[in-house]
Design a protein around this motif. Structure first.
Motif, PDB file in Angstrom:
ATOM      1  N   PHE A 164     -28.905 -10.473  45.808  1.00  0.00           N
ATOM      2  CA  PHE A 164     -29.225 -10.657  44.393  1.00  0.00           C
ATOM      3  C   PHE A 164     -28.438  -9.688  43.516  1.00  0.00           C
ATOM      4  O   PHE A 164     -28.329  -8.497  43.827  1.00  0.00           O
ATOM      5  CB  PHE A 164     -30.728 -10.477  44.169  1.00  0.00           C
ATOM      6  CG  PHE A 164     -31.533 -11.598  44.763  1.00  0.00           C
ATOM      7  CD1 PHE A 164     -31.810 -12.737  44.030  1.00  0.00           C
ATOM      8  CD2 PHE A 164     -31.980 -11.528  46.078  1.00  0.00           C
ATOM      9  CE1 PHE A 164     -32.523 -13.789  44.575  1.00  0.00           C
ATOM     10  CE2 PHE A 164     -32.702 -12.566  46.634  1.00  0.00           C
ATOM     11  CZ  PHE A 164     -32.969 -13.700  45.892  1.00  0.00           C
ATOM     12  N   ASP A 165     -27.902 -10.240  42.415  1.00  0.00           N
ATOM     13  CA  ASP A 165     -27.101  -9.418  41.513  1.00  0.00           C
ATOM     14  C   ASP A 165     -27.974  -8.759  40.445  1.00  0.00           C
ATOM     15  O   ASP A 165     -29.207  -8.813  40.516  1.00  0.00           O
ATOM     16  CB  ASP A 165     -25.960 -10.246  40.896  1.00  0.00           C
ATOM     17  CG  ASP A 165     -26.440 -11.273  39.869  1.00  0.00           C
ATOM     18  OD1 ASP A 165     -27.631 -11.290  39.511  1.00  0.00           O
ATOM     19  OD2 ASP A 165     -25.593 -12.077  39.412  1.00  0.00           O
ATOM     20  N   ILE A 166     -27.358  -8.163  39.456  1.00  0.00           N
ATOM     21  CA  ILE A 166     -28.066  -7.375  38.452  1.00  0.00           C
ATOM     22  C   ILE A 166     -29.005  -8.229  37.618  1.00  0.00           C
ATOM     23  O   ILE A 166     -30.019  -7.757  37.100  1.00  0.00           O
ATOM     24  CB  ILE A 166     -27.059  -6.610  37.556  1.00  0.00           C
ATOM     25  CG1 ILE A 166     -27.693  -5.340  36.976  1.00  0.00           C
ATOM     26  CG2 ILE A 166     -26.478  -7.499  36.479  1.00  0.00           C
ATOM     27  CD1 ILE A 166     -27.795  -4.208  37.931  1.00  0.00           C
ATOM     28  N   VAL A 212     -26.569 -14.832  45.109  1.00  0.00           N
ATOM     29  CA  VAL A 212     -25.222 -15.260  45.470  1.00  0.00           C
ATOM     30  C   VAL A 212     -25.055 -15.084  46.973  1.00  0.00           C
ATOM     31  O   VAL A 212     -25.846 -14.395  47.620  1.00  0.00           O
ATOM     32  CB  VAL A 212     -24.141 -14.459  44.716  1.00  0.00           C
ATOM     33  CG1 VAL A 212     -24.235 -14.696  43.220  1.00  0.00           C
ATOM     34  CG2 VAL A 212     -24.274 -12.955  45.002  1.00  0.00           C
ATOM     35  N   GLY A 213     -24.031 -15.707  47.553  1.00  0.00           N
ATOM     36  CA  GLY A 213     -23.822 -15.568  48.991  1.00  0.00           C
ATOM     37  C   GLY A 213     -22.894 -16.626  49.527  1.00  0.00           C
ATOM     38  O   GLY A 213     -22.149 -17.260  48.776  1.00  0.00           O
ATOM     39  N   CYS A 246     -27.413  -1.356  42.970  1.00  0.00           N
ATOM     40  CA  CYS A 246     -27.981  -2.526  43.636  1.00  0.00           C
ATOM     41  C   CYS A 246     -29.470  -2.621  43.298  1.00  0.00           C
ATOM     42  O   CYS A 246     -30.221  -1.658  43.523  1.00  0.00           O
ATOM     43  CB  CYS A 246     -27.800  -2.393  45.142  1.00  0.00           C
ATOM     44  SG  CYS A 246     -28.649  -3.659  46.114  1.00  0.00           S
ATOM     45  N   PRO A 247     -29.947  -3.736  42.743  1.00  0.00           N
ATOM     46  CA  PRO A 247     -31.359  -3.841  42.362  1.00  0.00           C
ATOM     47  C   PRO A 247     -32.327  -3.603  43.522  1.00  0.00           C
ATOM     48  O   PRO A 247     -33.332  -2.906  43.359  1.00  0.00           O
ATOM     49  CB  PRO A 247     -31.466  -5.271  41.824  1.00  0.00           C
ATOM     50  CG  PRO A 247     -30.103  -5.583  41.315  1.00  0.00           C
ATOM     51  CD  PRO A 247     -29.173  -4.915  42.288  1.00  0.00           C
ATOM     52  N   ARG A 248     -32.027  -4.176  44.689  1.00  0.00           N
ATOM     53  CA  ARG A 248     -32.925  -3.978  45.817  1.00  0.00           C
ATOM     54  C   ARG A 248     -32.895  -2.534  46.300  1.00  0.00           C
ATOM     55  O   ARG A 248     -33.930  -1.959  46.655  1.00  0.00           O
ATOM     56  CB  ARG A 248     -32.558  -4.925  46.965  1.00  0.00           C
ATOM     57  CG  ARG A 248     -33.625  -5.014  48.052  1.00  0.00           C
ATOM     58  CD  ARG A 248     -33.248  -6.012  49.148  1.00  0.00           C
ATOM     59  NE  ARG A 248     -34.376  -6.320  50.015  1.00  0.00           N
ATOM     60  CZ  ARG A 248     -34.745  -5.587  51.080  1.00  0.00           C
ATOM     61  NH1 ARG A 248     -34.064  -4.502  51.396  1.00  0.00           N
ATOM     62  NH2 ARG A 248     -35.779  -5.944  51.815  1.00  0.00           N
ATOM     63  N   ALA A 280     -29.120  -9.635  52.240  1.00  0.00           N
ATOM     64  CA  ALA A 280     -28.314  -8.424  52.390  1.00  0.00           C
ATOM     65  C   ALA A 280     -28.498  -7.552  51.158  1.00  0.00           C
ATOM     66  O   ALA A 280     -29.026  -7.998  50.122  1.00  0.00           O
ATOM     67  CB  ALA A 280     -26.840  -8.791  52.572  1.00  0.00           C
ATOM     68  N   GLU A 281     -28.077  -6.314  51.255  1.00  0.00           N
ATOM     69  CA  GLU A 281     -28.083  -5.409  50.103  1.00  0.00           C
ATOM     70  C   GLU A 281     -26.881  -4.471  50.201  1.00  0.00           C
ATOM     71  O   GLU A 281     -26.332  -4.245  51.284  1.00  0.00           O
ATOM     72  CB  GLU A 281     -29.385  -4.614  50.006  1.00  0.00           C
ATOM     73  CG  GLU A 281     -29.640  -3.665  51.146  1.00  0.00           C
ATOM     74  CD  GLU A 281     -30.935  -2.876  50.994  1.00  0.00           C
ATOM     75  OE1 GLU A 281     -31.650  -3.088  50.009  1.00  0.00           O
ATOM     76  OE2 GLU A 281     -31.213  -2.028  51.870  1.00  0.00           O
TER      77      GLU A 281
END
Length: 459
Positions: free
Chosen positions: A32-34, A39-40, A120-122, A110-111
């Protein structure tokens, strides 16, 4: 040996075994983006198995563009000045999930690692939870979302210019047994999807508005709860489009309908005893000193952290009186007109509901901000303002409870916030605030229908 199930996957070795058992040529990997957009890509089995051990790389442009793939011109982390290099990511083995409409296909999350992990948000949420662990607390949470459903497709909404859209059902019919029974197949499909993909829905019903549903996702530890919320938003949209429908999580898609919330429920447990840190049978509302300080931190920092709960231009059209959205940094006990709703209960159910967030917000950032602010309150032993009893919209509020009115103002408040920098780090604050400034600048390039109607002839 029996075939492995996705919920049994805990380690990289487990992940390797289930992929090989299924004979998958490719595996789906996403992150996950900002903006909370997933995405992936599909990854060949050999590459995936290697990535389980050593990680993999992905172009860091996904942290350097907006939700329309427009490149930021005001961030330092990446850009033309860096050449958009690859950034390292790690695969999260225990995130393994079935994708029910893709045969035996598996999805892994993934992160980011390295420097990218700072924004990275996560990764941000994980660091906040580590802060809580150092204080002796484990955090549990759950998310609930409102979303509108339409009898439209990605092509039809564009052809119509996003106007005169046909909702799934007409009229305002909150909690309608008629609607949920007539469209029971849809409800059952969504419930089944949520169970299969491990973001189980605790309750699902119509809300007030044509075609709007509300889903409460089951409670889990806070990081898993954010995963569930982010996957829920993504796959509800996918499921709807596969059925010839569309779902939107915009904060407010129409001036004639209520906005769409993304509330979060939070509770703390003492790590050693396993008992609720929020529950005290001898205190008013069974609200412990820890919960009082937690709520105080959330209240105090709400104006400074608003950009993380209301991250789009559209978010601020929801924050108006009378539409079930809070308009000041207030708290109350079982009061749905306040921004923070303390819910008295038992050792298992005592919690606080952060009602400010809109459905368009990134679940990881919402969780990080709501928990981080609460932990800050515990650390500083803050005290909340007097609680609101009755209608919060009609009460005169002190100046410090006022919330920013625009995304630009919210970005400035976040950028100037010392607690934000202490909790989230300078790199994240600078990057995220810059992305929100970009969003505001992009909006200013456009002429709205309201402006044309108001000024074209008469001025």
């Amino acid at each position: 040996m029996s075939a492995m199930k996705t919920r049994d996957i805990k380690t990289a070795e487990d992940a390797k075994r289930i992929v090989e058992e299924r004979g998958l040529s490719h595996v789906k990997v996403g992150f996950f983006d900002i903006d909370g957009v997933m995405v992936g890509k599909y990854m060949q089995q050999k590459k995936f198995l290697s990535a389980l051990e050593d990680g993999f790389a992905f172009c860091d442009v996904v942290l350097g563009w907006d939700s329309k793939d427009e490149l930021y011109d005001n961030v330092q982390f990446t850009g033309w000045h860096t050449g958009y290099p690859d950034a390292p990511l790690r695969i999260i083995p225990d995130s393994c999930r079935e994708i029910p409409f893709e045969g035996d296909m598996l999805l892994f999350m993934a992160e980011f690692e390295g420097e990218a992990e700072k924004i990275c948000p996560r990764g941000l949420l994980r660091r906040i939870l580590e802060r809580g662990a150092k204080l002796g607390y484990d955090v549990s949470g759950s998310l609930e979302y409102e979303f509108f459903m339409f009898q439209e497709t990605p092509e039809s909404v564009r052809e119509k210019g996003y106007r005169n859209l046909k909702s799934l059902t007409p009229d305002m019919m909150g909690y309608s047994m008629i609607r949920s029974s007539v469209h029971s197949e849809l409800y059952h499909e969504l419930i089944s999807l949520s169970e299969t993909m491990d973001f189980p829905i605790e309750s699902l019903h119509t809300e007030t508005g044509p075609g709007v549903l509300e889903a409460a996702i089951a409670v889990d530890d806070a990081l898993a709860a954010a995963d569930k919320g982010a996957l829920f938003k993504t796959f509800v949209k996918i499921w709807a489009q596969r059925r010839g429908l569309m779902a939107t999580f915009m904060a407010k898609w129409s001036p004639d309908c209520p906005g769409q919330s993304g509330h979060v429920h939070l509770s703390l447990k003492d790590h050693e005893s396993g008992k609720s840190a929020f529950f005290d049978a001898d205190k008013p509302y069974t609200m412990s000193d820890v919960q009082r300080h937690f709520v105080a931190g959330q209240q105090k920092l709400m104006p400074e952290f608003l950009a993380m709960f209301a991250p789009t231009i559209n978010s601020y059209t929801r924050l108006i009186p009378g539409f079930w959205a809070p308009t000041e940094a207030t708290w109350g006990v079982e009061n749905r007109t306040t921004a923070l709703r303390v819910i008295p209960g038992t050792d298992k159910s005592q919690r606080v509901e952060y009602r400010l967030g809109s459905a368009d917000a990134n679940p990881y950032l919402v969780m990080a901000a709501a928990i981080g602010a609460g932990l800050y309150g515990i650390e500083q032993k803050l005290e909340p303002d007097e609680q609101i009893k009755g209608n919060a919209y009609t009460v005169d509020h002190p100046e410090h409870q006022a919330l920013p009115q625009t995304l630009w103002e919210s970005a400035q408040r976040l950028k100037a916030s010392k607690p934000a920098r202490k909790l989230f780090g300078d790199e994240f604050v600078e990057h995220f605030a810059a992305t929100r400034e970009w969003e505001e600048r992009e909006f200013r390039k456009h002429i709205t229908d309201w402006e044309l109607n108001r000024y074209f002839e008469i001025i």
